[in-house]
Design a protein around this motif. Structure first.
Motif, PDB file in Angstrom:
ATOM      1  N   GLU A 165      -1.789  -3.781  -3.705  1.00 35.42           N
ATOM      2  CA  GLU A 165      -2.574  -3.181  -2.630  1.00 35.42           C
ATOM      3  C   GLU A 165      -3.201  -1.887  -3.126  1.00 35.42           C
ATOM      4  OE1 GLU A 165      -1.420  -3.546   1.665  1.00 35.42           O
ATOM      5  OE2 GLU A 165      -1.086  -1.384   1.399  1.00 35.42           O
ATOM      6  N   LEU A 166      -4.534  -1.821  -3.051  1.00 39.59           N
ATOM      7  CA  LEU A 166      -5.272  -0.653  -3.505  1.00 39.59           C
ATOM      8  C   LEU A 166      -5.948   0.018  -2.315  1.00 39.59           C
ATOM      9  CD1 LEU A 166      -7.104  -2.140  -6.635  1.00 39.59           C
ATOM     10  CD2 LEU A 166      -4.855  -1.071  -6.519  1.00 39.59           C
ATOM     11  N   THR A 167      -5.911   1.339  -2.291  1.00 38.52           N
ATOM     12  CA  THR A 167      -6.621   2.104  -1.276  1.00 38.52           C
ATOM     13  C   THR A 167      -7.720   2.895  -1.968  1.00 38.52           C
ATOM     14  OG1 THR A 167      -4.670   2.244   0.136  1.00 38.52           O
ATOM     15  CG2 THR A 167      -6.420   3.841   0.547  1.00 38.52           C
ATOM     16  N   PHE A 168      -8.939   2.683  -1.525  1.00 32.70           N
ATOM     17  CA  PHE A 168     -10.104   3.378  -2.053  1.00 32.70           C
ATOM     18  C   PHE A 168     -10.390   4.566  -1.137  1.00 32.70           C
ATOM     19  CE2 PHE A 168     -10.237  -0.992  -3.337  1.00 32.70           C
ATOM     20  CZ  PHE A 168     -10.546  -0.920  -4.689  1.00 32.70           C
ATOM     21  N   ASN A 169     -10.406   5.767  -1.707  1.00 30.78           N
ATOM     22  CA  ASN A 169     -10.624   7.014  -0.968  1.00 30.78           C
ATOM     23  C   ASN A 169     -12.003   7.555  -1.353  1.00 30.78           C
ATOM     24  OD1 ASN A 169      -7.741   7.225  -0.024  1.00 30.78           O
ATOM     25  ND2 ASN A 169      -7.443   7.280  -2.231  1.00 30.78           N
TER      26      ASN A 169
ATOM     27  N   GLN B 214     -18.936   7.999  -2.292  1.00 27.75           N
ATOM     28  CA  GLN B 214     -18.533   8.664  -3.527  1.00 27.75           C
ATOM     29  C   GLN B 214     -17.018   8.665  -3.567  1.00 27.75           C
ATOM     30  OE1 GLN B 214     -20.257  12.432  -4.482  1.00 27.75           O
ATOM     31  NE2 GLN B 214     -18.935  12.693  -6.250  1.00 27.75           N
ATOM     32  N   LEU B 215     -16.472   7.961  -4.569  1.00 26.88           N
ATOM     33  CA  LEU B 215     -15.018   7.917  -4.726  1.00 26.88           C
ATOM     34  C   LEU B 215     -14.508   9.311  -5.039  1.00 26.88           C
ATOM     35  CD1 LEU B 215     -14.713   4.609  -6.776  1.00 26.88           C
ATOM     36  CD2 LEU B 215     -14.022   4.961  -4.409  1.00 26.88           C
ATOM     37  N   ASN B 216     -13.412   9.685  -4.404  1.00 23.40           N
ATOM     38  CA  ASN B 216     -12.824  11.012  -4.600  1.00 23.40           C
ATOM     39  C   ASN B 216     -12.320  11.168  -6.026  1.00 23.40           C
ATOM     40  OD1 ASN B 216     -13.280  11.422  -1.886  1.00 23.40           O
ATOM     41  ND2 ASN B 216     -11.168  11.089  -1.282  1.00 23.40           N
TER      42      ASN B 216
ATOM     43  N   THR C 275      -5.750   4.697  -4.984  1.00 23.47           N
ATOM     44  CA  THR C 275      -4.290   4.777  -5.050  1.00 23.47           C
ATOM     45  C   THR C 275      -3.738   3.375  -4.858  1.00 23.47           C
ATOM     46  OG1 THR C 275      -4.165   5.290  -2.686  1.00 23.47           O
ATOM     47  CG2 THR C 275      -4.171   7.151  -4.212  1.00 23.47           C
ATOM     48  N   THR C 276      -2.573   3.145  -5.426  1.00 25.67           N
ATOM     49  CA  THR C 276      -1.955   1.830  -5.325  1.00 25.67           C
ATOM     50  C   THR C 276      -0.541   1.965  -4.785  1.00 25.67           C
ATOM     51  OG1 THR C 276      -1.377  -0.202  -6.508  1.00 25.67           O
ATOM     52  CG2 THR C 276      -1.239   1.855  -7.759  1.00 25.67           C
ATOM     53  N   SER C 277      -0.163   1.000  -3.954  1.00 25.05           N
ATOM     54  CA  SER C 277       1.191   1.030  -3.404  1.00 25.05           C
ATOM     55  C   SER C 277       2.097   0.052  -4.139  1.00 25.05           C
ATOM     56  CB  SER C 277       1.160   0.706  -1.907  1.00 25.05           C
ATOM     57  OG  SER C 277       0.629  -0.587  -1.709  1.00 25.05           O
ATOM     58  N   SER C 278       1.544  -0.641  -5.108  1.00 23.50           N
ATOM     59  CA  SER C 278       2.340  -1.592  -5.885  1.00 23.50           C
ATOM     60  C   SER C 278       1.711  -1.749  -7.256  1.00 23.50           C
ATOM     61  CB  SER C 278       2.406  -2.941  -5.167  1.00 23.50           C
ATOM     62  OG  SER C 278       1.100  -3.395  -4.877  1.00 23.50           O
ATOM     63  N   ASN C 279       2.473  -2.298  -8.184  1.00 28.43           N
ATOM     64  CA  ASN C 279       1.986  -2.511  -9.541  1.00 28.43           C
ATOM     65  C   ASN C 279       2.561  -3.818 -10.044  1.00 28.43           C
ATOM     66  OD1 ASN C 279       0.696  -2.092 -11.934  1.00 28.43           O
ATOM     67  ND2 ASN C 279       2.165  -0.617 -12.719  1.00 28.43           N
ATOM     68  N   ASN C 280       2.080  -4.920  -9.487  1.00 25.17           N
ATOM     69  CA  ASN C 280       2.636  -6.226  -9.821  1.00 25.17           C
ATOM     70  C   ASN C 280       1.874  -6.942 -10.932  1.00 25.17           C
ATOM     71  OD1 ASN C 280       4.764  -6.169  -7.893  1.00 25.17           O
ATOM     72  ND2 ASN C 280       3.232  -6.464  -6.308  1.00 25.17           N
ATOM     73  N   TRP C 281       0.576  -6.982 -10.838  1.00 21.50           N
ATOM     74  CA  TRP C 281      -0.196  -7.673 -11.877  1.00 21.50           C
ATOM     75  C   TRP C 281      -1.311  -6.804 -12.437  1.00 21.50           C
ATOM     76  CZ3 TRP C 281      -5.393  -9.101 -11.307  1.00 21.50           C
ATOM     77  CH2 TRP C 281      -5.929  -8.984 -10.017  1.00 21.50           C
TER      78      TRP C 281
END
Length: 165
Positions: free
Chosen positions: A105-109, A128-130, A136-142
């Protein structure tokens, strides 16, 4: 009297027709709110594009998402009414077997900028990406690594983000 009314209506129609301006219709080639362009790369050989198979991308509160299969580049929309968009990138998510899904899961700010195009087209939103926390990511699976290549999302002619897996 009847002839006067008909003549008046015809005159009104003619004036309305001739008063149409070019911007009363939005040309299909007019650039609109751009989508985020993401390219996928091999994490071992980071200069080599890598096709992703059976990728599903979905916003967690939606019931349907975007399926991608056998592609190295995708485009996804960002929310125009918020300064963040959260998307789940589901490896094996576009096939029917949910037991093999691997979710990151990725969150684009970002910051939004609404730009007036014309009366017919209205507004488009540029992003404009911060920096430094544009994603930010809430997981790192693949997904092994994420790189912002172009923080300004003004068009769909360039890559904005690289994902390594």
């Amino acid at each position: 009297m009847k002839k006067y009314i008909i003549t008046s209506l015809l005159l009104l129609f003619a004036v309305s027709f001739w008063n149409c301006e070019k911007d009363d219709l939005c040309d299909q080639t007019t650039p609109t709110t751009p989508k985020l362009i993401i390219e996928f790369y091999d994490n071992v050989n980071q200069t080599e594009l890598k096709n992703v198979t059976n990728l599903g991308v979905i916003e967690p509160t939606f019931s349907t998402g975007f399926p991608f299969n056998g592609v190295s580049t995708i485009s996804v929309p960002l929310r125009t009414n918020q300064d963040t968009t959260t998307l789940q990138f589901i490896l094996n998510g576009s096939d029917t077997d949910t037991t093999n899904d691997i979710v990151d899961e990725l969150t684009f700010n970002y910051v939004r900028n609404d730009v007036y195009i014309s009366r017919a087209c209205g507004y488009k939103t540029l992003f404009q990406l911060n920096t430094p926390n544009g994603i930010t990511t809430s997981s790192n699976n693949w997904i092994q690594n994420i790189e912002i290549v172009q923080a300004n999302i003004n068009n769909e002619n360039e890559t904005h983000v690289k994902i390594y897996f």
